[in-house]
Scaffold this active site. Structure first.
Site, PDB file in Angstrom:
ATOM      1  N   HIS A  67       0.837  -1.204   0.000  1.00 41.87           N
ATOM      2  CA  HIS A  67       0.000   0.000   0.000  1.00 41.87           C
ATOM      3  C   HIS A  67       0.869   1.249   0.000  1.00 41.87           C
ATOM      4  O   HIS A  67       0.658   2.182  -0.780  1.00 41.87           O
ATOM      5  CB  HIS A  67      -0.933  -0.027   1.218  1.00 41.87           C
ATOM      6  CG  HIS A  67      -1.537   1.295   1.570  1.00 41.87           C
ATOM      7  ND1 HIS A  67      -2.451   1.940   0.755  1.00 41.87           N
ATOM      8  CD2 HIS A  67      -1.349   2.096   2.649  1.00 41.87           C
ATOM      9  CE1 HIS A  67      -2.805   3.082   1.329  1.00 41.87           C
ATOM     10  NE2 HIS A  67      -2.152   3.205   2.473  1.00 41.87           N
ATOM     11  N   GLU A  95       1.657   5.473  12.761  1.00 41.93           N
ATOM     12  CA  GLU A  95       0.339   5.029  13.199  1.00 41.93           C
ATOM     13  C   GLU A  95       0.283   3.518  13.447  1.00 41.93           C
ATOM     14  O   GLU A  95      -0.343   3.071  14.407  1.00 41.93           O
ATOM     15  CB  GLU A  95      -0.709   5.419  12.148  1.00 41.93           C
ATOM     16  CG  GLU A  95      -2.116   5.305  12.697  1.00 41.93           C
ATOM     17  CD  GLU A  95      -3.161   5.741  11.687  1.00 41.93           C
ATOM     18  OE1 GLU A  95      -2.777   6.207  10.603  1.00 41.93           O
ATOM     19  OE2 GLU A  95      -4.350   5.611  11.994  1.00 41.93           O
ATOM     20  N   ASP A  96       0.925   2.758  12.586  1.00 40.56           N
ATOM     21  CA  ASP A  96       0.697   1.310  12.616  1.00 40.56           C
ATOM     22  C   ASP A  96       1.876   0.452  13.069  1.00 40.56           C
ATOM     23  O   ASP A  96       1.768  -0.768  13.107  1.00 40.56           O
ATOM     24  CB  ASP A  96       0.275   0.818  11.210  1.00 40.56           C
ATOM     25  CG  ASP A  96      -1.071   1.399  10.803  1.00 40.56           C
ATOM     26  OD1 ASP A  96      -1.827   1.774  11.704  1.00 40.56           O
ATOM     27  OD2 ASP A  96      -1.342   1.475   9.593  1.00 40.56           O
ATOM     28  N   ASP A 158      -3.108   8.568  -0.576  1.00 38.21           N
ATOM     29  CA  ASP A 158      -3.453   7.488   0.353  1.00 38.21           C
ATOM     30  C   ASP A 158      -4.913   7.082   0.131  1.00 38.21           C
ATOM     31  O   ASP A 158      -5.244   5.918  -0.043  1.00 38.21           O
ATOM     32  CB  ASP A 158      -3.225   8.005   1.780  1.00 38.21           C
ATOM     33  CG  ASP A 158      -3.584   6.983   2.841  1.00 38.21           C
ATOM     34  OD1 ASP A 158      -3.342   5.783   2.613  1.00 38.21           O
ATOM     35  OD2 ASP A 158      -4.103   7.391   3.901  1.00 38.21           O
ATOM     36  N   ASP A 278     -21.651  16.229 -25.290  1.00 32.43           N
ATOM     37  CA  ASP A 278     -20.376  16.815 -24.838  1.00 32.43           C
ATOM     38  C   ASP A 278     -19.680  15.893 -23.853  1.00 32.43           C
ATOM     39  O   ASP A 278     -19.504  16.224 -22.693  1.00 32.43           O
ATOM     40  CB  ASP A 278     -20.596  18.202 -24.226  1.00 32.43           C
ATOM     41  CG  ASP A 278     -21.809  18.235 -23.318  1.00 32.43           C
ATOM     42  OD1 ASP A 278     -22.549  17.228 -23.275  1.00 32.43           O
ATOM     43  OD2 ASP A 278     -22.011  19.258 -22.638  1.00 32.43           O
TER      44      ASP A 278
HETATM   45 MN    MN Z   1      -2.463   4.592   4.310  1.00 35.10          MN
END
Ligand code: MN
Length: 734
Positions: A67, A95-96, A158, A278
């Site tokens: 990711h 964060e992780d 992200d 269009d």
């Molecule tokens: Mn992320």
């Protein structure tokens, strides 16, 4: 750990780098960096991130770090700098994983740590409701821009990658994320000019939220697309020939609009796919700005232009920096074709928006820095406006924001010839607030291209607007129904709130003094030292206002100081009925409203909207003064609607033998016998005039008329009769 050792750990196929990393480097091209080479720096970030996320998996079963690599790849495509791309590789580390901002700073740089921290902060709070969550997210996102606009750019990448890989989540979650992307990310991307990201997001949202329509379109499009590709070749043939003859160098792009925007067009035009024309555009990219105009000349000499579709956003860029010439011409076989002419730099900006500015800034382009500053200033101003709205509900916040993010723009001129950019549908009142809040608050009308127009008339690009102000003019809640800018909305709301407070203070004072005289304690009261402190109010004014607004009863206040006077409940006259009588003074009678079978309810009418029989109404149960009746459309009710249990259905009772006072604001062009005619029209309806005052200023007449009417029907008849009279431009109820 040196890069050489990591090579051996991470790369197994014998090439220098893993393929996904190599792709990032290739896309970046020759990004600039300080000291260490960009490649080495990004490689260290890649290695660090890969190690940190080791063992973590995505819902799809892939390693989590894929990711981060994808997010970095999106940014590399946008040609962002090496620090931003490295921050993308590490954006979920704090964060992780077990690493902190400090670790990142020590390993890399303060700048990179700040970016990672910014992205982390955008996603680490718990929220109560969907709407709260959106509003909080938005606020945070806007504020993060003030630090570094790249934080938002990373967050967009992200979100884009998360949207691309949503299929691994449960359906409910998919829809929730899609809605949030629709409401928060796509509008902001639009405002920042990041059209490529925005339209991909919109297509992904469309797939999830409208699966049926999106599948149907997918079936229909390929055939049209094949036809279109051939058609464009035919269309461009003579253009290219002409360009070659004159020696202009150009690149040509042509493409179908996004699925979502085709869907929108079908909906807006209420037509089936086959009848929407269009949906594709031809783009011609040239080297010089001057060449854009020459190319435009060629095209218009080859094909007939459709007048109203020509737009020159080069001379007048949109506020998000978008520049291009747009024209629609009639192509071979009579099909309309939209042509966009622009330079390479304009094209980058049109696709990547603020991210392209960043790229050009990296090359020491001075105007790019100015463009970024302009965007940041715009966002900061928006945050300021939104923050001055104290206690803005999430709902209102989102509302205000959407106005500024999504509307198309018009360009209007001040009498001095300065350009002002306003949202499509903006009124003279929006223009007035854009000039200055004081001009807006006293605005009574405007001269548009020399002719007087009412406050709520629509402005168009190219209009020259001169604002007419009057000292006697005051804002009212009906203004909120037609203004288009958040600046105007928030200023009007602020004024009304202040006004309500003032009224509450005035009324509270009267009630308090009367009660003090009645219990013969006026003198003692005067000698009390700051009684408001005893009752935990911030100020004397706020305490008094709480009586006037009905939040506190006067006895509940005075009993603290003179308990013996209130010992027996029946001794003092109920002060709520006293408050009621004050509230109803302006209105002869409070009967005439029936409430779900309840009798003897205390009824008062909202001063904010002054409902009269015929208006759709609702009741709002107040604290201590019965039920206040408001117009359904009243802003005050909108604000309080969140407390649903306090809303009650009410209706106008059948018997309506009484009359109601209504204030009308009249704007007119000066002429003979105007006052006489107005008086005659009103009298012809057998309507009493309470007050009539007209003020002449040059060729503009502003008037205040207070009349007694029976209800909406009669008032509407009167209004249209007045408007039919020569010279009268607007008649507004307030
Ligand atoms: Mn992320």
């Amino acid at each position: 750990m040196s890069a050489a050792i990591l090579d051996r750990i991470l790369s197994s196929d014998g090439s220098k780098y893993p393929a996904d990393f190599q792709q990032i480097i290739d896309l970046m091209g020759g990004a600039r960096s300080i000291g260490e080479s960009a490649e080495d720096f990004v490689w260290r970030a890649y290695s660090f991130g890969k190690k940190a996320h080791q063992g973590q998996l995505r819902k799809s079963g892939e390693p989590y770090f894929t990711h981060c690599v994808e997010v970095a790849t999106i940014l590399a495509e946008m040609k962002l700098d090496s620090v931003t791309i490295s921050a993308a590789l590490l954006h979920d580390v704090v964060e992780d994983t077990g690493y902190t901002r400090k670790d990142v700073e020590k390993e890399f740089s303060e700048e990179l740590a700040r970016l990672v921290d910014g992205v982390t902060k955008l996603s680490d709070m718990k929220f109560r409701s969907e709407e709260d969550k959106q509003a909080v997210n938005f606020r945070k996102m806007l504020l993060s821009v003030a630090d570094d606009i790249r934080v938002i750019i990373i967050k967009f990448a992200d979100r884009l990658h998360n949207m691309r890989t949503l299929e691994h989540l449960p359906a409910v979650k998919q829809r929730r994320i899609a809605r949030e992307t629709r409401d928060v990310y796509a509008p902001l991307a639009h405002r920042l000019g990041m059209y490529r990201i925005k339209s991909e997001m919109e297509d992904l949202i469309f797939n999830i939220l409208e699966p049926k329509q999106s599948k149907e379109l997918e079936k229909l499009i390929p055939k049209r697309q094949a036809f279109f590709e051939k058609y464009v070749q035919k269309f461009l043939e003579p253009v290219k020939e002409r360009m070659e003859k004159t020696g202009y160098h150009a690149t040509y792009k042509s493409r179908f609009k996004s699925h979502y925007s085709i869907f929108r067009k079908m909906k807006d035009q209420n037509r089936p796919f086959e009848d929407v024309y269009d949906i594709y555009a031809v783009r011609i990219i040239v080297d010089q700005v001057e060449a854009c105009y020459s190319v435009l000349g060629f095209i218009h000499s080859l094909y007939t232009p459709i007048q109203e579709r020509f737009k020159d956003f080069i001379a007048q860029p949109k506020s998000n920096g978008y520049q291009s010439i747009q024209t629609t011409v009639v192509g071979p076989n009579g099909f309309p074709v939209e042509v966009q002419v622009r330079t390479k730099e304009m094209d980058d900006t049109a696709e990547e928006g603020v991210a392209a500015h960043w790229q050009y800034k990296e090359r020491d382009d001075k105007t790019a820095q100015d463009d970024i500053d302009q965007q940041v200033t715009w966002l900061r101003n928006l945050v300021d406006i939104l923050q001055t709205e104290d206690k803005t509900t999430s709902h209102q916040f989102m509302d205000l924001l959407k106005i500024d993010l999504y509307k198309d723009e018009i360009f209007v001129y001040t009498p001095k010839g300065e350009v002002r950019i306003l949202p499509l549908g903006a009124t003279p009142l929006d223009f007035a607030f854009d000039v200055h809040s004081q001009v807006g608050l006293h605005c009574i009308g405007a001269k548009v291209n020399g002719r007087i127009k009412p406050l709520n008339s629509g402005l168009e690009s190219g209009d020259k607007v001169e604002i007419i102000t009057s000292d006697s003019q005051k804002p009212n809640s009906s203004w909120l129904k037609f203004v288009q800018t958040s600046k105007a909305k928030s200023n009007i709301r602020k004024w009304i709130k202040g006004q309500e407070f003032e009224q509450s203070v005035r009324l509270g004072k009267e009630i308090l003094e009367k009660e003090l005289r009645k219990i013969r304690k006026a003198k003692e009261w005067k000698h009390l030292k700051d009684p408001f402190l005893t009752l935990k109010f911030d100020s004397e004014e706020k305490m008094i206002a709480s009586i006037g607004s009905g939040h506190r009863t006067v006895s509940s206040i005075l009993t603290k100081f003179f308990p013996e006077e209130y010992a027996k409940p029946q001794k003092a006259k109920s002060d709520t009925s006293l408050a009621e009588s004050f509230l109803n003074r302006a209105r002869r009678n409070t009967k005439g409203v029936s409430i779900q079978g309840i009798d003897n309810m205390m009824i008062s009418f909202g001063k904010c909207c002054n409902p009269i029989p015929g208006d759709p109404i609702v009741g709002f149960i107040t604290r201590g003064r019965g039920i206040t009746v408001h117009q359904k459309t009243c802003e005050t009710v909108g604000t309080n609607l969140l407390e649903k249990e306090r809303i009650i259905d009410v209706d106008w009772a059948a018997a309506r033998a009484q009359t109601f006072l209504v204030r009308l604001k009249v704007l007119a062009q000066e002429r003979k016998h105007l006052v006489r005619d107005v008086t005659e029209i009103i009298s012809a309806y057998d309507i009493n005039i309470d007050t009539l005052s007209m003020k002449v200023d040059g060729d503009v007449v502003t008037g205040l008329v207070i009349v007694e009417v029976e209800g909406v029907k009669q008032l509407d008849r009167l209004k249209s009769k007045l408007l039919a009279s020569d010279g009268i431009i607007s008649v507004e109820r307030e």
